[in-house]
Design an enzyme around this catalytic site. Sequence first.
Site, PDB file in Angstrom:
ATOM      1  N   TYR A 196       0.878  -1.165   0.000  1.00  0.00           N
ATOM      2  CA  TYR A 196       0.000   0.000   0.000  1.00  0.00           C
ATOM      3  C   TYR A 196       0.920   1.220   0.000  1.00  0.00           C
ATOM      4  O   TYR A 196       1.706   1.399   0.936  1.00  0.00           O
ATOM      5  CB  TYR A 196      -0.868   0.031   1.254  1.00  0.00           C
TER       6      TYR A 196
ATOM      7  N   HIS B 138     -17.050  -3.702   0.362  1.00  0.00           N
ATOM      8  CA  HIS B 138     -15.614  -4.004   0.341  1.00  0.00           C
ATOM      9  C   HIS B 138     -15.229  -5.141   1.280  1.00  0.00           C
ATOM     10  O   HIS B 138     -15.484  -5.097   2.482  1.00  0.00           O
ATOM     11  CB  HIS B 138     -14.830  -2.745   0.715  1.00  0.00           C
TER      12      HIS B 138
END
EC number: 1.14.17.-
Length: 595
Positions: A185, A371
């Site tokens: 990330y 999600h």
Amino acid sequence: GPALRSYPHSAVLDGAGAYRLRWGRRGSALALRLEVRTRGYVGFGLSASGGMASADIVVGGVERGQPYLQDYFTDENRVLKKDPQQDYHLEYAMENSTHTILAFSRELHTCDTNDKSITESTVRVIWAYHHKDMGEAGQNYHGSNRGTKSLRLLNPEREEVSSASLPYFDLTNKDVPVPDKDTTYWCQMFKIPVQHEKHHVTKVEPLIQKGHENLVHHILLYQCSSNLNDSVLDYGHECYHPNMPDSFLTCETVIFAWAIGGEGFTYPPHVGLSIGTAADPLFVLMEVHYDNPSETEGLIDNSGLRLIYTPVLRKYDAGVIEAGLWVSLFHNIPPGMPEFVSEGHCTLECLEEALGAERPAGIQVFAVLLHAHLAGRAIRMRHFHNGEEQKLLAYDDEFDFNFQEFQYLKEERTILPGDNLVTECHYSTVDRIRMTWGGLSTRNEMCLSYLLYYPRINLTRCASIPDIMEQLQFIGVKEIYRPVRTWPFIIKSPKQYKNLSFMDAMNKFKWSRSEGLSYNQLVLKLPVNVRCSKTDNAEWSIQGMTALPPEIERPYKTEPVICSSSSCLSCSLFLTLLCIVYITANTMGNTGPFV
């Protein structure tokens, strides 16, 4: 043939651009048109897995001037069989020197067990074409020209209005070295360049570097504290890393989400994302998730987002609420489970306080992003008003981690004080031998719904955390070392877990399917800790309180579907059979695949 306007949606299914699908809904049927660069046969199908097994397939073409179209299905061994009930109806066929074009239709719900029902969930479309026609090629459907693509046939992304003449700004990474590891990330801070007067962002588009379409897995944009200074813009850093800048911790509210397979996002005509005033995002953090399972070295990326904006203001400012399970180790899923359900609660108490103070008349939700990560199989966003269940706010019973985007609601939904929301996530951990934990990596899990709504209020997160001590009592933990000085904390007794962290203890426990099911039933009834956050890390007073999860029917039962079989309709008008098929979500005890 039928005019192209009867097929408002379209997608290219293959990388080479040889296979285009156009489609549109027509009452209780779906009209499809295939345009394929071949003079042989064309195959199209719907599959639960994206593979050839247990798929609903139609094959057609034009051979020596004669059009043909046949409804087939495959069994679990991928054997192609002709369907005794033919539900696909050819409307138009044409072949020229390069292409074959086929237009046909099918009822959304046929009464045929060999057909897949077409719903608002994600569907795995499978496609194939061959240079020979079906007669010559016979059952030879193994060629290199085939593949799969995830689409939403009944709830596709909005066709956007042209925004060519509007101003825009880009937020893109500058030469980010992508590490040679599975999941990264990357976080980079930006300052919104429009600052002096109010504007509305009307559209956000992904800018993915060419060749990096599979590397860039998702992009999230967070609003950060406005009290930062420009030094935070100097460099990017790995997110969630012990050494990352403290300024990143002030970025909590997701204002935009894009994921692989998705397109851009267009706001409805009466709503925009406000920029340029003191209440608006000034510093934003862009999180790019790189997925590099082959651990390739030396990749440099410059992907990001384009924000298109206008000085012509719309009526309402948009806001985003993150609802569901707070991401933490308190969310965990045992290994070897074909079905495990987690619930995240946007509690009555949190909505009562925040809406009561800011917007007693309620807010209007217009889009939802569901999600989860790799173990996710289905997500449902349930809505209760004064304890009464309403229609699902959003659902995806065929959740595909590689295809996540905002679903626009067909009708805006009002959320009022007195309402509560439950994000219900179904997981499969059949192929895992260790516990799966709530966390940020794709191998960890999440259970979240992002709600896009207007008018904007000061509520950014409405979530819950289940009680960890009762989870540990399930595996026999009696006592932990206090005060808690390490995370995850350490167990004191009984002897078999002494000095182990609670993660190690959970992994040491011998999980069977029946233990997993009992654990699942326990977890869904545990008291929850309420999360109820404002912008800039402030909290509503209810945050940290304990609440009981609502007493609701679990899991959600899907509506009965009325299906019409075209082959029985054509036999006789008197024998019009309306078959009602109850597609019910399986109860917890059933380990079969759920619909």
